[in-house]
Each structure stands twice: as C-alpha cells, then as structure tokens.
Enzyme design. Structure first.
Site, short mmCIF file in Angstrom:
data_model
loop_
_atom_site.label_atom_id
_atom_site.label_comp_id
_atom_site.label_asym_id
_atom_site.label_seq_id
_atom_site.Cartn_x
_atom_site.Cartn_y
_atom_site.Cartn_z
N GLU A 16 0.79 -1.23 0.00
CA GLU A 16 0.00 0.00 0.00
C GLU A 16 0.83 1.27 0.00
O GLU A 16 0.27 2.37 0.05
CB GLU A 16 -0.94 -0.01 1.21
CG GLU A 16 -1.96 -1.13 1.13
CD GLU A 16 -2.78 -1.28 2.40
OE1 GLU A 16 -3.90 -1.81 2.33
OE2 GLU A 16 -2.28 -0.89 3.47
N GLN A 48 4.82 -4.32 2.39
CA GLN A 48 4.52 -5.70 2.78
C GLN A 48 4.64 -6.62 1.59
O GLN A 48 4.82 -6.18 0.45
CB GLN A 48 3.10 -5.76 3.34
CG GLN A 48 2.02 -5.48 2.31
CD GLN A 48 0.67 -5.14 2.93
OE1 GLN A 48 0.46 -4.02 3.35
NE2 GLN A 48 -0.23 -6.11 2.97
#
Length: 774
Positions: free
Chosen positions: A486, A602
């Site tokens: 993100e 991530q």
C-alpha cells in the site's frame, strides 16, 4: 524469538495451554494486555481487562457484538463496531475502604485457552496485616451465545464486611467515535440490572442485563443514574470461610434477535442461575473441547512456538461467525481497531484455517460475501463499472465503508487522498480465490450453485469493465491500481492484481461449466438473473487470453511488482524511513518517501508466489524471495507469513521459522495503543498456514490430500500433529524426524505424495518418508 523473550514481557506459560501475566497491575499497560486476555464466542466479545479497570481509559474495557455498527456523526470515519455498555465492572470495598488493584499486594491473570476462561488472583493486605484473597473466573459462553458470567470466590484471614458494587455502565469509550447511543435507559432493582441503548444510525437497540447469585444470604440494592445501573450488596465474611458470587450477563440486540429484547434477556438470566454455574461452565468447556478436537495443532520440542500457535488458534476459534450475515473483522471481536470492518484479511489469511478444521463455519463466512453482493454491485456501478467490486472495508450491507480521505498531513492539517476504496481492486479476486480454495478442500459445489456462481460471474464482469485495452500490444491491462503493497499508489499492472484477476476469470469459466453439468436448474437461474449470454461467456475467454500477466524475467527470474518497479531508486530501509517528513505522516503515496523507491510496505509478489505456488518454479520463488525480502519493511501484520511460506516451500527452514515466530507472537509481544486494539486475525491465520501448508507441506485439492514434499520441520521440532477435513472426511497428520503418517477416520481419502498416490482407508495408518512408504 525464545521463551526468555516472552518472559521479558512478563508472561509465563504452562502445559502449552495457559498464559500467565506475571506483571504487577499497571493501567498504562492494559491496552495491550486486555487484547491478549480477551474472550469471545463468535457472537460477542469481551476484552480481558480486570473488573475494576477504569472505563474512561480508551482501548481498555470493551464489549462488542459481531455485526453491530453505528455512524453517530454521519461521517464514514466514525462508523465502527460499537462498544456496548460494559458488563464487567465490579468494585470491592472492605470495611468502607475501596480496594484498588494498584494497591494490591499480589495480582495475577491467567488465560486458560483449553477451557477458554479468564482467571484472576488478587490479594490485598488489610490494615491489621491479614490478607483478603479474591479469585475471579470469567467466561463468554460458547454453548449459550448470549450469555457471559463472572464467578468470584472471596476469602479473608479475618472477619470483615465487604461491599460489592456491580454495574452495567454505558459511560464507555470508543476507538473512533465519541458516542454511539442516542438513548440510554438504565434500570436496577435488587440483584438485577440492565441498560437498554439505541444507537444513532441505523438505530439498533441492545440490552445488556445482569443478575447476581451468591452462597450467602444477603440483601441486594439496585440504583441507577443516567448511564449506569448498579447492584450493591454487603457481605459479612468470617475468617477463612470463602464466599462465592456469580454475576450473570445476557446481551441481546435488535439486528440478530426477534422479540422483546428485555424479555429475552430476562429469560436468559432466569435459565442460567437455575442451571448453576458449574453446569454452565461444563457446557461451555465441552463446546470448546469439540472445537479443539478438530482444530488443535501439537508441536513437540518448542514450548514457546506451541503456546504462541495455540494463542493464535484460540482467538481464531473465538471469532467463529454465528451467522451468514457476518464474517471476521481484521481485529476480531477482541477490539474496535480498523472500525471492526471485514477486509481481504479474512479470505486470504483466516479462511483456510476454518476450511480445514471448521468447514461449516467456513461456508457460513463465505455466504456473507453472497449476502452482501448487492452492495458490491452498487460500488462497481458508482465507479462506472459493471459486476461486483467488493468493498475494501465491508460491514452489514457490503457497501464500501472505507473513506477516500483516511489520512491527514500533520504539518498542514490537510486531508490526504487515499486509494484503498477505489483502486485496491484485488479484493474481488481474493474472494474468488478463497471460494475456489474452499471448493477444492470441501467439494461443496452446492455452495457454488447456490450463490458462488453469481459472485464469480459478477467479479469477472467487473475486471473486464475495469481493464484497459492496449492496442499497440494487443492486450488488456489493469491500470492505476493499488496492490497489497500500500505504499506504492496508482501503479499499472501490479503483478499480484493481474495474476489473481486472471485466476478469478478462469474460475468463473470453470464454474459455469461445472454448475451447468451438475446443477442445471441453478445454472439457468443465475444466467437468467445476470442476463449472461453465450457471447459474453465467449468474450470472457478471449479476455483471459489477452489479460497481461507480468512474467519472470528469463535472465534473472524476477517478477516486477508493477510496471517500472525496477527503475525506482534502490535505497536502504533506514535511508528511506529517515526521509519521512513527519513521524505521523502516512509513509505511502506522493507525500511519503516510499513511492519513488523499491522499498515496499509488505509482501506483494511473494504473497502471489505462495497463493499460486504451482504456477512458479522453485528458482523463481528463490530469486524473488531473495530480492524482495531485504526491500520489505513488514509494516503490516499480513507480511511475515508470506515470506515464511515461500521460504518453507524452497527449503529455507530457518528463515521460515524466523518469520513464523514473527507472525505467531505478534499479538503476544505487540506494543503501542493502536497496535493492540484487537488481535491481528490475519497474523493468527498466517501462523497456522505456515505450520500446516508450509512446514508440513499439506494442501487440499479436489483430487485429494496432497503432500508436496517431505515436511521441512524446524531443526528443534520433534513432532507436529494436527487434523483436517477433506470433502467431509477427517484426517489426522503426524510427523516427526523419521516418519510422516496419515490416518483417516472415514474414507476413502485420496492421498497424493511425492512419487505416488494411495487411498487412505478408515482407521488404517499410512506412513510416508522420503525413501519408503508402507
């Protein structure tokens, strides 16, 4: 991570099932510890703060019902799973002096995960030097979903008068909103009390009611004010003669219950004391024993790993959905963070555990995505697309509840645009992927016929309408998206998104064929409802063939996370983090330092390599793992498990174990208020996947149970044992350093292992090792 590191956080563990909090009571630490010691039953949850914990400290005391949301201000950022009136408060006074835990001479809290009980032991030294001892046991009944209880035993070394003030109190705090109640109606009489509340929007009603029983005859008095109902009793203790009290609690709400809520609660409070605490406790323990029987994982040789994994499974089982109107939120019933919303976390990280061990609950959870399908259509239509675009944050209806402006620039106060709600399109593919994995493990094509076919067809329509055709390259592309990482916003052709989108379309085509063959009436119903034509189905096939999927570079096996990723600055993590203009500034997007570098929030490509593990070679997995691992910040709880699983897949057991511990112990060792307002359900599920699918190399597919390779157990693990369901048949798995054994309780169950296959017959053990089978 070692047992010594757990002890450094002042936890100890016993027999693989009990977690002891050895720290003196400190109110400042309760946000974290109230999460660890929380109880839930899928219907409602209670954070694990002591009964005397202050209600005005945010994030400490919390009582929640799954699926009960409210928007008090009309602002979407205030819409959250509500905190109900607190039912745990109990305050003691001895000879007129209030007892406070900060003044206790001894305090210990124990989470008994096997029986799902919160136990507390409190000692105070009285003015004469004698000890007053209180033992408390709390349960949230798994057998009676609207019932909870607190059992107290009080013993004094001297005669004394003890006064108990027990309340139901609506003067509570919430994570995001100031207040969720438009009406509060407390009432107390004798030993009974209740608080009846109405939420602001949409006006749900809830009743939290309490009753009290005790071993000595005494007179209770009830009082109430604007927010609180209190029951008070004074007991005269004789030295060394214990007194027991039980606080019974019933919780009912208008969304999930029909009839008069106060009457329902009263009937619950009539029935429970009549049965008695020991009976209620035994029912609860028996229900949990049944859950553990099919869900437990035994690890021998590593006590910290065993307790950490059981902690994960305990909180996952505590969140088993009670209705197809709800699912499991990102932080579960253990807290309000992330608004109590349902994200992709559930389908990708949590659902596999339910599918393998509690398939009926897995089915119920997937039906939630069917029930909320109309909301996904509204979202897609509102953005100018066809089909189903699932909400990034989903609540009752499936409509999007994620705001477009989530973050604020702390330097200027300006709201910052975020793209979770409208560009993180992989969410729809994730749900189709999860549905397909469920079908492989269960063979439940009836669910696909009932409502799954409608989901996969509408998701396929969405991706077709969302894609852009590149005429120069004769291919379809997915542009301006946000992948699992993100921190890099508005990128083109995110590999994870494109591959999962293609996978979801392939599932739609397979589902159409299978449902037509096996459930023709349901096929006709869905085709008519969706006005799905043969031409559109043919167009789907053409779209799949032309949807661009980033492939590994033949020179180095690397997959670009998105177009242009490898051209970004390749900076070190410390360098990137040092560029953050303000510690409270969102690190991603154009205002953060990550967007222009290769450092990612991530697992992204690495998660793809696990989910579609059979589509990529070991060389591709290794190359990408080694490239992306040092460039991943792991600023999400969803990240470590992906690195653990791919590491296990390619034989890097030490790395897999390292990331397994990171995942499994995340909530036990977490710090900070935001980090602890609920469990991280994705991490809990990821820990289980790492053991079962990673270290033990198990996968359930439509043609049987697959053992992909000899288990790659961490070096100090002596044995791993667990069970799972395949197509309704329960199978036990047991592996140590010499042998791997399968035993089916019913069958036959097909087993595919390296170099062969067999049928597991009921009651017969099949042993596999690298060099022989028998």
């Amino acid at each position: 991570m070692t047992g010594e590191q757990l002890l450094a956080h002042q936890y100890d563990f016993e027999d693989g099932w009990r977690i002891h909090d050895l720290a003196p009571y400190e109110p400042a630490n309760e946000v974290s510890r109230a999460t660890v010691f929380a109880l839930a039953n899928g219907d409602m949850g209670s954070r694990g703060a002591p009964e005397s914990a202050p209600l005005d400290r945010p994030g400490v005391v919390g009582h929640h019902v799954n699926g009960l949301y409210d928007t008090p201000s009309g602002e979407i950022l205030d819409r959250e799973m509500i905190n109900l009136p607190a039912w745990t408060p109990v305050q003691l006074a001895v000879n007129g002096e209030t007892l406070d835990l900060t003044g206790a001479s001894h305090y210990r809290r124990t989470l008994d995960m096997q029986h799902t009980l919160l136990k507390q032991y409190m000692h105070w030294t009285l003015p004469g030097g004698q000890t007053l001892a209180v033992e408390s046991e709390r349960l949230v009944s798994m057998a009676r979903p609207h019932l909870a209880a607190i059992h107290w035993q009080i013993r004094s070394e001297t005669d004394c008068a003890i006064t108990m003030h027990s309340s139901v109190d609506a003067a509570i705090t919430n994570r995001f909103a100031d207040n969720h109640f438009s009406e509060i109606n407390p009432f107390a009489e004798g030993a009974r009390s209740q608080v009846h509340v109405t939420t602001v929007e949409p006006g749900y009603r809830a009743v939290v009611a309490a009753d009290h029983t005790h071993s000595e005859s005494a007179q209770w008095h009830g009082t109430s004010d604007l927010q609180r109902a209190v029951n008070t009793v004074t007991l005269h203790l004789r030295a060394h003669q214990p007194v027991t009290l039980v606080k019974w609690v019933a919780v009912y709400d208008s969304r999930f219950s029909t009839g008069d809520l106060e009457t329902l609660a009263a009937h619950e409070l009539d029935a429970a004391p009549s049965a008695g605490y020991e009976t209620i406790r035994a029912e609860h323990v028996a229900r949990w024993a049944a859950l553990w029987k099919t869900s437990d994982v035994v690890i021998e040789g590593d006590p910290p790993a065993q307790i950490a994994l059981r902690f994960c499974l305990f909180h996952l089982l505590a969140n088993l959905p009670h209705s197809d109107q709800v699912s499991v939120s990102a932080r579960g019933l253990q807290g309000q963070d992330y608004w109590g919303s349902i994200f992709w976390d559930f389908e990708i990280y949590v659902l596999p555990f339910y599918t393998y061990t509690q398939p009926a609950h897995a089915r119920r959870s997937l039906k939630y995505r069917c029930v909320t399908l109309d909301g996904t259509r509204r979202k897609a239509h509102g953005l100018g697309f066809r089909g189903a675009y699932y909400a990034w944050q989903s609540q009752e209806t499936g409509d999007e509840t994620c705001a477009l402006y989530v973050f604020t620039d702390p330097r200027t106060g300006q709201k910052l645009r975020s793209y979770f709600a409208d560009e993180q399109i992989h969410i729809s593919a994730d749900i189709v992927y999860a549905l397909w994995q469920y079908l492989q493990a269960t063979g439940d094509w009836a669910l696909m016929a009932e409502c799954g076919l409608e989901i996969v067809c509408e998701v396929a329509r969405f991706f077709v309408s969302r894609a852009a055709y590149n005429s120069d390259r004769d291919r379809y592309e997915l542009l301006t998206v946000l992948g699992p990482d993100e921190y890099h916003e508005r990128v083109d052709n995110n590999a994870y998104t494109n591959v999962l989108a293609r996978f979801s379309l392939e599932v739609a085509l397979k589902a159409l064929e299978t449902v037509l063959r096996q459930y023709p009436a349901d096929f006709d119903r869905v085709v008519a409802k969706l006005a799905l034509t043969d031409d559109e189905i043919a167009a789907l096939r053409g779209f799949v063939a032309r949807l661009y999927v980033p492939a590994p570079d033949p020179t180095n096996d690397l997959i670009p996370q998105f177009d242009g990723y490898f051209t970004l600055e390749d900076a070190l993590l410390d360098v990137v983090r040092a560029r953050l203009a303000h510690p409270d500034l969102h690190p991603g997007g154009p205002h953060g330092p990550y967007q222009s570098t290769q450092f990612i929030k991530q697992a992204d490509v690495i998660l793809l390599l696990y989910l579609l593990r059979h589509d990529y070679s070991s060389a591709v997995k290794q190359a990408n793992w080694h490239y992306y691992e040092p460039r991943t910040a792991h600023d999400s709880s969803l990240s470590p498990m992906a690195y653990a699983l791919v590491a296990a897949d390619v034989g890097m057991t030490d790395w897999a174990y390292r990331y397994f511990l990171h995942t499994a112990m995340l909530d036990l060792l977490g710090t900070g208020p935001h980090w602890n307002l609920g469990v991280h359900t994705a991490a809990l599920g990821g820990a289980w996947q790492t053991v079962v699918n990673g270290f033990c190399q198990i996968e359930l597919r439509d043609d049987g149970v697959h053992l992909h390779a000899d288990p790659v157990l961490p070096a100090h693990w002596q044995r791993v044992s667990f069970g799972f369901f395949w197509h309704g048949h329960y199978v036990r798995f047991d592996s140590d350093r010499q042998r791997t054994a399968f035993t089916a309780e019913t069958g036959p169950v097909p087993l595919v292992y390296p170099g062969g296959c067999t049928a597991l017959l009921p009651g017969h053990e099949f042993i596999f090792s690298e060099d022989k089978t028998q």
